[in-house]
Write a protein that holds these residues in place. Structure first.
Motif, PDB file in Angstrom:
ATOM      1  N   ALA A  93      -7.911  33.710  10.249  1.00 15.59           N
ATOM      2  CA  ALA A  93      -8.399  32.756  10.081  1.00 15.59           C
ATOM      3  C   ALA A  93      -9.454  32.093  11.021  1.00 15.59           C
ATOM      4  O   ALA A  93     -10.354  31.808  10.551  1.00 15.59           O
ATOM      5  CB  ALA A  93      -7.092  31.031  10.288  1.00 15.59           C
ATOM      6  N   ILE A  94      -8.965  32.338  12.016  1.00  8.35           N
ATOM      7  CA  ILE A  94     -10.452  32.018  13.606  1.00  8.35           C
ATOM      8  C   ILE A  94     -11.048  33.104  13.586  1.00  8.35           C
ATOM      9  O   ILE A  94     -12.543  32.775  13.242  1.00  8.35           O
ATOM     10  CB  ILE A  94      -9.329  32.550  14.843  1.00  8.35           C
ATOM     11  N   GLY A  95     -11.016  34.440  12.943  1.00  4.73           N
ATOM     12  CA  GLY A  95     -11.776  35.272  13.272  1.00  4.73           C
ATOM     13  C   GLY A  95     -12.791  34.363  11.912  1.00  4.73           C
ATOM     14  O   GLY A  95     -14.007  34.650  11.592  1.00  4.73           O
ATOM     15  N   LEU A  96     -12.295  34.335  10.404  1.00  4.51           N
ATOM     16  CA  LEU A  96     -13.535  33.870   9.544  1.00  4.51           C
ATOM     17  C   LEU A  96     -13.916  32.761   9.688  1.00  4.51           C
ATOM     18  O   LEU A  96     -15.281  32.528   9.166  1.00  4.51           O
ATOM     19  CB  LEU A  96     -12.326  33.243   7.990  1.00  4.51           C
ATOM     20  N   VAL A  97     -13.670  31.378  10.808  1.00  5.46           N
ATOM     21  CA  VAL A  97     -14.511  30.476  11.212  1.00  5.46           C
ATOM     22  C   VAL A  97     -15.439  30.903  11.570  1.00  5.46           C
ATOM     23  O   VAL A  97     -16.734  30.723  11.583  1.00  5.46           O
ATOM     24  CB  VAL A  97     -13.521  29.155  11.822  1.00  5.46           C
ATOM     25  N   VAL A  98     -14.921  31.541  12.474  1.00  2.17           N
ATOM     26  CA  VAL A  98     -16.228  32.304  13.546  1.00  2.17           C
ATOM     27  C   VAL A  98     -17.006  32.782  12.820  1.00  2.17           C
ATOM     28  O   VAL A  98     -18.338  32.550  13.267  1.00  2.17           O
ATOM     29  CB  VAL A  98     -15.919  33.647  15.227  1.00  2.17           C
ATOM     30  N   VAL A  99     -16.913  33.747  11.890  1.00  3.37           N
ATOM     31  CA  VAL A  99     -18.106  34.686  11.009  1.00  3.37           C
ATOM     32  C   VAL A  99     -19.425  33.674  10.519  1.00  3.37           C
ATOM     33  O   VAL A  99     -20.321  33.746  10.145  1.00  3.37           O
ATOM     34  CB  VAL A  99     -17.476  35.204   9.330  1.00  3.37           C
ATOM     35  N   VAL A 100     -18.654  31.958   9.786  1.00  3.86           N
ATOM     36  CA  VAL A 100     -19.081  31.274   8.616  1.00  3.86           C
ATOM     37  C   VAL A 100     -19.772  30.030   9.985  1.00  3.86           C
ATOM     38  O   VAL A 100     -21.625  29.956   9.604  1.00  3.86           O
ATOM     39  CB  VAL A 100     -18.053  30.480   8.717  1.00  3.86           C
ATOM     40  N   LEU A 101     -19.677  30.108  10.870  1.00  8.43           N
ATOM     41  CA  LEU A 101     -20.332  29.847  11.950  1.00  8.43           C
ATOM     42  C   LEU A 101     -21.649  30.808  12.788  1.00  8.43           C
ATOM     43  O   LEU A 101     -22.919  29.763  12.598  1.00  8.43           O
ATOM     44  CB  LEU A 101     -19.471  28.907  13.738  1.00  8.43           C
ATOM     45  N   ALA A 102     -21.370  31.990  12.564  1.00  7.90           N
ATOM     46  CA  ALA A 102     -22.221  32.189  13.547  1.00  7.90           C
ATOM     47  C   ALA A 102     -23.181  31.998  11.781  1.00  7.90           C
ATOM     48  O   ALA A 102     -24.658  32.884  13.366  1.00  7.90           O
ATOM     49  CB  ALA A 102     -21.638  33.716  13.506  1.00  7.90           C
ATOM     50  N   SER A 103     -23.290  32.426  11.210  1.00  6.13           N
ATOM     51  CA  SER A 103     -23.902  32.548   9.595  1.00  6.13           C
ATOM     52  C   SER A 103     -24.717  31.387   9.900  1.00  6.13           C
ATOM     53  O   SER A 103     -25.849  31.205  10.025  1.00  6.13           O
ATOM     54  CB  SER A 103     -23.664  33.407   8.216  1.00  6.13           C
ATOM     55  N   ILE A 104     -24.194  30.164   9.979  1.00 10.98           N
ATOM     56  CA  ILE A 104     -25.151  28.837   9.701  1.00 10.98           C
ATOM     57  C   ILE A 104     -25.667  28.830  10.815  1.00 10.98           C
ATOM     58  O   ILE A 104     -27.102  28.290  11.320  1.00 10.98           O
ATOM     59  CB  ILE A 104     -23.777  27.833   9.939  1.00 10.98           C
ATOM     60  N   VAL A 105     -25.418  29.094  12.484  1.00  4.65           N
ATOM     61  CA  VAL A 105     -26.745  28.945  13.705  1.00  4.65           C
ATOM     62  C   VAL A 105     -27.470  29.607  13.613  1.00  4.65           C
ATOM     63  O   VAL A 105     -28.502  29.479  13.675  1.00  4.65           O
ATOM     64  CB  VAL A 105     -25.117  29.171  14.620  1.00  4.65           C
ATOM     65  N   SER A 106     -27.010  30.875  12.824  1.00  3.27           N
ATOM     66  CA  SER A 106     -28.634  32.197  12.772  1.00  3.27           C
ATOM     67  C   SER A 106     -28.946  31.815  11.767  1.00  3.27           C
ATOM     68  O   SER A 106     -30.559  31.535  11.705  1.00  3.27           O
ATOM     69  CB  SER A 106     -27.994  33.502  12.434  1.00  3.27           C
TER      70      SER A 106
END
Length: 231
Positions: A41-54
């Motif tokens: 779950a933490i990995g999925l959240v990190v991926v989503v946040l990284a895409s939003i920041v980019s």
């Protein structure tokens, strides 16, 4: 000791049945642990946040300056002199040409006839004369029209006073007091030429009628003793 007739045979040993080893990838799929689920779950959240920041971190195009009159602003820089000015639109009405040649009239206009005044005088209805206000003599109360009776009613608080009613008509007059509810209360009947003095209060109106009850005149008392002349 004697030997046994049957030779000794070793006891039969049964082979132990081993379970086939299972692959490591199938164990966590069949029984995943809470720690493993939390890590996923933490990995999925990190991926989503990284895409939003980019997406929001991409540089934006600098804001363009406000437009000036008669100039066109382009989004990309161009060489000097390459911007072509847009032709200004003119909203002036088209020019109208007036010809100096006179257009001959198709038909001759007939002269208009002027209305001739009629010899008969116009009959105008005579306006009825306005009733003149009654002349109030010295020492008399100002009479009020009988139409004011519907708006008159007594109210307390005024000082005591007197009214001298005088009947100058050739018929009988009836004197009524208008009470607090706006209703009549008969007090006296005056024959032609008779008069009498009535005690009253300031703020108590009176109405005089004929024998049939038709209102003739109204009076409002004064602090002084004055005459109410019935004409």
């Amino acid at each position: 000791m004697t030997d046994s007739p049957h030779p000794l045979t070793p006891p039969s040993v049964r082979p132990h049945s081993r379970s086939a080893p299972t692959a490591g990838g199938e164990i966590w799929l069949r029984d995943p642990s809470p720690t493993l689920l939390a890590a996923v779950a933490i990995g999925l959240v990190v991926v989503v946040l990284a895409s939003i920041v980019s997406v929001f971190a991409t540089p934006r195009r600098p804001d363009l300056p406000p437009p000036l009159e008669g100039q066109a602003i382009l989004a990309s820089p161009t060489r000097a002199g390459s911007v072509t000015e847009m032709p200004a639109e003119s909203y002036a009405p088209p020019s109208v040409s007036f010809s100096s040649r006179a257009v001959p009239p198709s038909r001759t206009a007939a002269p208009t006839r002027r209305p001739t005044p009629s010899s008969r005088p116009t009959s105008s209805k005579p306006t009825p004369p306005r009733p003149k206000p009654p002349v109030v003599g010295p020492g008399e109360l100002a009479p009020l029209p009988a139409s004011r009776e519907s708006r008159l009613r007594s109210h307390g608080g005024g000082p005591s006073t007197f009214i001298d009613f005088v009947n100058t008509r050739e018929s009988t007059a009836v004197v009524h007091w208008i009470n607090y509810d706006g209703r009549r209360q008969q007090y006296a009947v005056l024959r032609p030429g008779q008069s009498y003095r009535q005690q009253t209060y300031v703020g108590h109106p009176w109405v005089v009628t004929d024998e049939r009850g038709r209102g003739l005149v109204c009076f409002e008392p004064d602090r002084r003793t004055l005459r109410a002349v019935i004409r």
